[in-house]
Enzyme design. Sequence first.
Site, PDB file in Angstrom:
ATOM      1  N   HIS A 321       0.803  -1.149  -0.060  1.00  0.00           N
ATOM      2  CA  HIS A 321      -0.052  -0.116  -0.018  1.00  0.00           C
ATOM      3  C   HIS A 321       0.968   1.407  -0.017  1.00  0.00           C
ATOM      4  O   HIS A 321       0.396   2.233   0.456  1.00  0.00           O
ATOM      5  CB  HIS A 321      -0.815  -0.214   1.012  1.00  0.00           C
ATOM      6  CG  HIS A 321      -2.091  -1.021   0.987  1.00  0.00           C
ATOM      7  ND1 HIS A 321      -3.199  -0.942   0.150  1.00  0.00           N
ATOM      8  CD2 HIS A 321      -2.122  -2.528   1.391  1.00  0.00           C
ATOM      9  CE1 HIS A 321      -3.844  -2.016  -0.026  1.00  0.00           C
ATOM     10  NE2 HIS A 321      -3.251  -2.911   0.951  1.00  0.00           N
ATOM     11  N   ASP A 361      -5.583 -12.535  -3.227  1.00  0.00           N
ATOM     12  CA  ASP A 361      -4.955 -11.174  -3.216  1.00  0.00           C
ATOM     13  C   ASP A 361      -3.662 -11.070  -3.842  1.00  0.00           C
ATOM     14  O   ASP A 361      -2.577 -10.806  -3.148  1.00  0.00           O
ATOM     15  CB  ASP A 361      -5.010 -10.626  -1.909  1.00  0.00           C
ATOM     16  CG  ASP A 361      -4.950  -9.107  -1.658  1.00  0.00           C
ATOM     17  OD1 ASP A 361      -4.936  -8.456  -2.674  1.00  0.00           O
ATOM     18  OD2 ASP A 361      -4.678  -8.494  -0.449  1.00  0.00           O
TER      19      ASP A 361
END
Length: 568
Positions: A321, A361
């Site tokens: 992120h 993911d």
Amino acid sequence: MTLRLSRRAYAEMFGPTTGDRVRLADTELLIEIERDYTIYGEEVKFGGGKVIRDGMGQSQRVAADVPDTIITNAVILDHWGIVKADIAIKHGRIAAIGKAGNPDIQPGVTIAIGAATEVIAGEGLIVTAGGIDTHIHFISPQQIDEALASGVTTMLGGGTGPATGTNATTCTPGPWHMERMLQAADGWPINLGFLGKGNASLPQPLVEQIAAGAIGLKLHEDWGTTPAAIDNCLSVADDTDTQVAIHTDTLNEAGFVESTVAAFKGRTIHTYHTEGAGGGHAPDILKVCGEANVLPSSTNPTRPYTINTLDEHLDMLMVCHHLDPSIAEDLAFAESRIRRETIAAEDILHDLGALSMLSSDSQAMGRVGEVIIRTWQTAHKMKVQRGALPEDGARNDNFRAKRYVAKYTINPAITHGIAHEVGSIEPGKWADLVLWEPAFFGIKPSMILKGGMIAVAQMGDPNASIPTPQPVHYREMFATRGGALARTSLTFVSQMAADAGIAERYGLAKRIVPVRNCRNVTKADMIHNAWRPSISVDPETYDVIADGQLLTCEPASVLPMAQRYFLF
């Protein structure tokens, strides 16, 4: 003349039959054959001196009246049952499940074998539907090789390669990127579908992505998952019969979990990261499991909860992120997402059927080749820690097996509107099938079929005199070559895009299939995984309470399906 065989001798010759039990890999999970479609004494088997020969098990019927391929005497493990049967494949689809043979001389034959029929020996093997991974970050195309070799045959998600946005979010943004990714899909022997970026407060930027070929839209907190964006995105989805996937607001900036649920307004949505550490409203995103319109999934990095789970998550999160560990706020953001109590509860919520799906993911904290492994590791851990489910007895774990296989096959297919084509072993569906030796179940498939043709298999030295000499490893087969590739795999798109003629406009070679019935799905449609508990999460201790019961379990220190299978 009757010949009596012991169960052991019969199983060694024709595979297990009704009442026999099979251990899944090195787990504590046992499945029991519920029904045998074959007929004792009339089984068909290929080989020298065996049954499938002209005038014996092979009939004189022409190609139009026989399957292209049969898988003989296989154990089928699917959401609807655990059975022994012959499987017929015709024109890339599952044609029948039943008893194969020569109806001219054998009783009870439902699948005629002819000179046009190829045979795959399924004796002693387990067959499952190809896996469906609905949480793909398309960061590198090489993920597809890993996924396919693990038994996944459909990948849904978004991205454009290793762009910073794709590293964090599963979005293929805008018509130009959507067209390029759909064109790229033609080069890979796997079913693909792409999600557009759903973060906008006005409809047109979203509608144009659906028209360009998106199967749905992805709302991600890194792009700003506000109530206004959620409401707008779901309105567009309702108008276009597409699905919305959401990664909610970890920081609770635009509202708490209740604000997000209110923005849903009772509309169907696939909630990614309904879990203990993957993101979304901290610390109580698990609450949404109780909503009738929410189709919850979790991802594999926390599956199952082990002594190493917490340690590896912090660094993964910082990279995925785009966070800076030297910035206190970034570090606090990361730490808020990693909670041992909610990770432990995630195990139990999967076991009780409150979490309906499991995905990867990929390269964004999850491992694309481990969806199936980690699903069954979780099932094993729960069997060891919680015992048999009420639906199962002392002899087998059939219901638990059906519950867990549904998490990566039929339920993702239902959620994203592709269950009419894939997701289960049923007549009429695309023949994406995975064959496993029981000792390697869930870990290393023996063979993967795409659209009825062998795509990947364990194969020995191509220069050897037989197929088995070392080195044996996964090699792509003929379904991945030339024009066969485009005829054995599918590309999923919206109905709007299909009607607009994108296949011709983009020059696509693969068959495009519109998604459908995405907006009428509810949690009740999640097969074996429809429990809707009332969940609360203590904001200080992170304890998870479901229907008045504390959900907690110990981390595993040892797992099956692990090191002993990966020495080489």
